[in-house]
Design a protein around this motif. Structure first.
Motif, PDB file in Angstrom:
ATOM      1  N   UNK A   1       0.829  -1.203   0.000  1.00 46.70           N
ATOM      2  CA  UNK A   1       0.000   0.000   0.000  1.00 46.70           C
ATOM      3  C   UNK A   1       0.870   1.262   0.000  1.00 46.70           C
ATOM      4  N   UNK A   2       1.984   1.233   0.717  1.00 48.26           N
ATOM      5  CA  UNK A   2       2.910   2.368   0.713  1.00 48.26           C
ATOM      6  C   UNK A   2       3.452   2.583  -0.697  1.00 48.26           C
ATOM      7  N   UNK A   3       3.825   1.497  -1.377  1.00 43.99           N
ATOM      8  CA  UNK A   3       4.348   1.607  -2.746  1.00 43.99           C
ATOM      9  C   UNK A   3       3.306   2.199  -3.697  1.00 43.99           C
ATOM     10  N   UNK A   4       2.080   1.736  -3.593  1.00 44.30           N
ATOM     11  CA  UNK A   4       1.005   2.243  -4.461  1.00 44.30           C
ATOM     12  C   UNK A   4       0.753   3.721  -4.190  1.00 44.30           C
ATOM     13  N   UNK A   5       0.685   4.087  -2.914  1.00 41.44           N
ATOM     14  CA  UNK A   5       0.442   5.475  -2.544  1.00 41.44           C
ATOM     15  C   UNK A   5       1.559   6.374  -3.072  1.00 41.44           C
ATOM     16  N   UNK A   6       2.798   5.904  -2.971  1.00 43.10           N
ATOM     17  CA  UNK A   6       3.921   6.693  -3.468  1.00 43.10           C
ATOM     18  C   UNK A   6       3.838   6.871  -4.986  1.00 43.10           C
ATOM     19  N   UNK A   7       3.457   5.823  -5.701  1.00 39.77           N
ATOM     20  CA  UNK A   7       3.316   5.939  -7.165  1.00 39.77           C
ATOM     21  C   UNK A   7       2.262   6.978  -7.524  1.00 39.77           C
ATOM     22  N   UNK A   8       1.172   7.005  -6.775  1.00 37.13           N
ATOM     23  CA  UNK A   8       0.133   8.015  -7.020  1.00 37.13           C
ATOM     24  C   UNK A   8       0.667   9.422  -6.791  1.00 37.13           C
ATOM     25  N   UNK A   9       1.413   9.596  -5.726  1.00 40.19           N
ATOM     26  CA  UNK A   9       1.998  10.913  -5.445  1.00 40.19           C
ATOM     27  C   UNK A   9       2.996  11.322  -6.517  1.00 40.19           C
ATOM     28  N   UNK A  10       3.830  10.382  -6.935  1.00 41.69           N
ATOM     29  CA  UNK A  10       4.827  10.701  -7.961  1.00 41.69           C
ATOM     30  C   UNK A  10       4.160  11.047  -9.292  1.00 41.69           C
ATOM     31  N   UNK A  11       3.062  10.384  -9.587  1.00 34.96           N
ATOM     32  CA  UNK A  11       2.322  10.708 -10.809  1.00 34.96           C
ATOM     33  C   UNK A  11       1.724  12.109 -10.707  1.00 34.96           C
ATOM     34  N   UNK A  12       1.237  12.467  -9.516  1.00 27.01           N
ATOM     35  CA  UNK A  12       0.682  13.811  -9.319  1.00 27.01           C
ATOM     36  C   UNK A  12       1.757  14.877  -9.436  1.00 27.01           C
ATOM     37  N   UNK A  13       2.963  14.529  -9.054  1.00 25.96           N
ATOM     38  CA  UNK A  13       4.078  15.471  -9.068  1.00 25.96           C
ATOM     39  C   UNK A  13       4.615  15.690 -10.484  1.00 25.96           C
ATOM     40  N   UNK A  14       4.256  14.835 -11.410  1.00 26.19           N
ATOM     41  CA  UNK A  14       4.741  14.923 -12.789  1.00 26.19           C
ATOM     42  C   UNK A  14       4.395  16.299 -13.366  1.00 26.19           C
ATOM     43  N   UNK A  15       5.397  17.078 -13.744  1.00 26.40           N
ATOM     44  CA  UNK A  15       5.146  18.442 -14.240  1.00 26.40           C
ATOM     45  C   UNK A  15       4.305  18.483 -15.513  1.00 26.40           C
ATOM     46  N   UNK A  16       4.281  17.398 -16.270  1.00 27.59           N
ATOM     47  CA  UNK A  16       3.475  17.384 -17.490  1.00 27.59           C
ATOM     48  C   UNK A  16       1.985  17.244 -17.185  1.00 27.59           C
ATOM     49  N   UNK A  17       1.654  16.731 -15.981  1.00 29.74           N
ATOM     50  CA  UNK A  17       0.251  16.533 -15.633  1.00 29.74           C
ATOM     51  C   UNK A  17      -0.388  17.764 -15.011  1.00 29.74           C
ATOM     52  N   UNK A  18       0.384  18.553 -14.288  1.00 23.48           N
ATOM     53  CA  UNK A  18      -0.209  19.709 -13.620  1.00 23.48           C
ATOM     54  C   UNK A  18       0.869  20.702 -13.208  1.00 23.48           C
ATOM     55  N   UNK A  19       0.446  21.914 -13.049  1.00 20.50           N
ATOM     56  CA  UNK A  19       1.321  22.952 -12.510  1.00 20.50           C
ATOM     57  C   UNK A  19       1.097  22.991 -11.013  1.00 20.50           C
ATOM     58  N   UNK A  20       2.156  22.819 -10.260  1.00 21.55           N
ATOM     59  CA  UNK A  20       2.051  22.814  -8.811  1.00 21.55           C
ATOM     60  C   UNK A  20       2.792  24.013  -8.245  1.00 21.55           C
ATOM     61  N   UNK A  21       2.197  24.639  -7.270  1.00 17.18           N
ATOM     62  CA  UNK A  21       2.886  25.736  -6.593  1.00 17.18           C
ATOM     63  C   UNK A  21       4.025  25.156  -5.759  1.00 17.18           C
ATOM     64  N   UNK A  22       4.908  26.000  -5.318  1.00 20.66           N
ATOM     65  CA  UNK A  22       6.017  25.564  -4.472  1.00 20.66           C
ATOM     66  C   UNK A  22       5.486  24.900  -3.209  1.00 20.66           C
ATOM     67  N   UNK A  23       4.442  25.469  -2.640  1.00 21.57           N
ATOM     68  CA  UNK A  23       3.865  24.899  -1.414  1.00 21.57           C
ATOM     69  C   UNK A  23       3.277  23.514  -1.666  1.00 21.57           C
ATOM     70  N   UNK A  24       2.580  23.359  -2.768  1.00 21.57           N
ATOM     71  CA  UNK A  24       2.017  22.040  -3.102  1.00 21.57           C
ATOM     72  C   UNK A  24       3.136  21.015  -3.311  1.00 21.57           C
ATOM     73  N   UNK A  25       4.186  21.432  -4.006  1.00 18.30           N
ATOM     74  CA  UNK A  25       5.317  20.530  -4.225  1.00 18.30           C
ATOM     75  C   UNK A  25       5.952  20.114  -2.897  1.00 18.30           C
ATOM     76  N   UNK A  26       6.093  21.055  -1.990  1.00 15.72           N
ATOM     77  CA  UNK A  26       6.699  20.749  -0.696  1.00 15.72           C
ATOM     78  C   UNK A  26       5.815  19.817   0.139  1.00 15.72           C
ATOM     79  N   UNK A  27       4.530  19.965   0.018  1.00 15.74           N
ATOM     80  CA  UNK A  27       3.620  19.065   0.741  1.00 15.74           C
ATOM     81  C   UNK A  27       3.748  17.646   0.198  1.00 15.74           C
ATOM     82  N   UNK A  28       3.820  17.519  -1.116  1.00 19.83           N
ATOM     83  CA  UNK A  28       4.007  16.195  -1.711  1.00 19.83           C
ATOM     84  C   UNK A  28       5.351  15.611  -1.273  1.00 19.83           C
ATOM     85  N   UNK A  29       6.401  16.431  -1.262  1.00 22.42           N
ATOM     86  CA  UNK A  29       7.716  15.957  -0.814  1.00 22.42           C
ATOM     87  C   UNK A  29       7.653  15.492   0.655  1.00 22.42           C
ATOM     88  N   UNK A  30       6.953  16.242   1.495  1.00 23.48           N
ATOM     89  CA  UNK A  30       6.829  15.848   2.910  1.00 23.48           C
ATOM     90  C   UNK A  30       6.089  14.519   3.026  1.00 23.48           C
TER      91      UNK A  30
END
Length: 186
Positions: free
Chosen positions: A131-160
Motif C-alpha cells: 500500500x505504501x508503494x502504491x500510494x507513493x506511485x500516485x503521489x509521484x504521478x501527481x508530481x509529474x510536471x506534465x500533468x499539472x502545474x504545482x505551486x512551491x507549497x504544493x510541491x513541498x507538501x508532496x515531498x513531505x
C-alpha cells in the motif's frame, strides 16, 4: 444481539484494549487520554460505546469487588468480539490507511502481538508495504510536471508526504527484521 452497523475505529480499539486483559470504563478513558491512543473520551462517549459493544455480544462484563472500594464493571472480549477484531487486524492496508491512518496502523500492530500468529503479522506487513508503494506511485504521478502545474507549497507538501512514506517503509523493514529474529529465537 448482532451488529447494527460497521464498528468505528474507536470501537475496534476498545476491542483491542480488552483483548489483553479485562478493562473498566475508567481504564479505557484513561488509556484514550494517554499519548499512546491519542483520543479524548468522555464518560458520555465511552460508557454508551461499551454498552453497545456488550449488546452486540462483542464484550461481556461482570462486576468486580475489590475490598472496600465500590464495585466496578470490567469488560472482557467475547469469542465473537475476538473474531471481529481478528478480521479487522488482518484486513489489508489500503491507500487511506497509509495516507491518513498511520496511527491506526500502529495500534493494529500493537494489538496483533497478542492475537495473531507470526505468518498473519508478516502478511499484514506485506500488505502495508504494498500500500505504501502504491500510494507513493500516485503521489509521484501527481508530481509529474506534465500533468499539472504545482505551486512551491504544493510541491513541498508532496515531498513531505513522500518522506513520511519512506519513514513508514523503513519502519516496516525494521518490524519484519525484528519479528524474523524473534521467530528464529523461539
Amino acid at each position: 444481539m448482532g451488529l447494527e452497523r460497521e464498528l468505528t475505529t474507536q470501537e475496534y480499539v476498545v476491542l483491542g484494549m480488552t483483548s489483553a486483559a479485562p478493562q473498566s470504563g475508567y481504564s479505557i478513558m484513561s488509556a484514550f487520554d494517554s499519548s499512546v491512543y491519542r483520543w479524548s473520551a468522555s464518560p458520555g462517549a465511552v460508557y454508551p460505546m461499551l454498552k453497545r459493544l456488550e449488546r452486540a455480544g462483542l464484550l461481556a462484563s461482570e462486576l468486580e469487588m475489590i475490598h472496600e472500594t465500590r464495585p466496578r464493571k470490567m469488560y472482557r472480549l467475547t469469542p465473537a468480539g475476538k473474531q471481529l477484531l481478528d478480521e479487522w487486524l488482518k484486513s489489508p492496508v489500503d491507500n487511506n490507511d497509509v495516507g491518513e491512518g498511520q496511527d491506526i496502523l500502529q495500534l493494529k500492530f500493537l494489538f496483533m502481538e497478542q492475537l495473531l500468529g507470526h505468518e498473519a503479522i508478516m502478511a499484514w506487513l506485506d500488505s502495508y508495504a504494498a500500500a505504501v508503494d502504491i500510494y507513493e506511485k500516485l503521489l509521484l504521478a501527481m508530481r509529474d510536471p506534465e500533468l499539472a502545474e504545482w505551486s512551491t507549497h504544493q510541491q513541498l507538501i508532496i515531498e513531505a508526504t513522500i518522506m513520511k512514506l519512506n519513514m513508514q517503509r523503513t519502519w516496516i523493514q525494521l518490524a519484519r527484521q525484528r519479528l524474523a529474529v524473534k521467530a528464529r529465537q523461539g
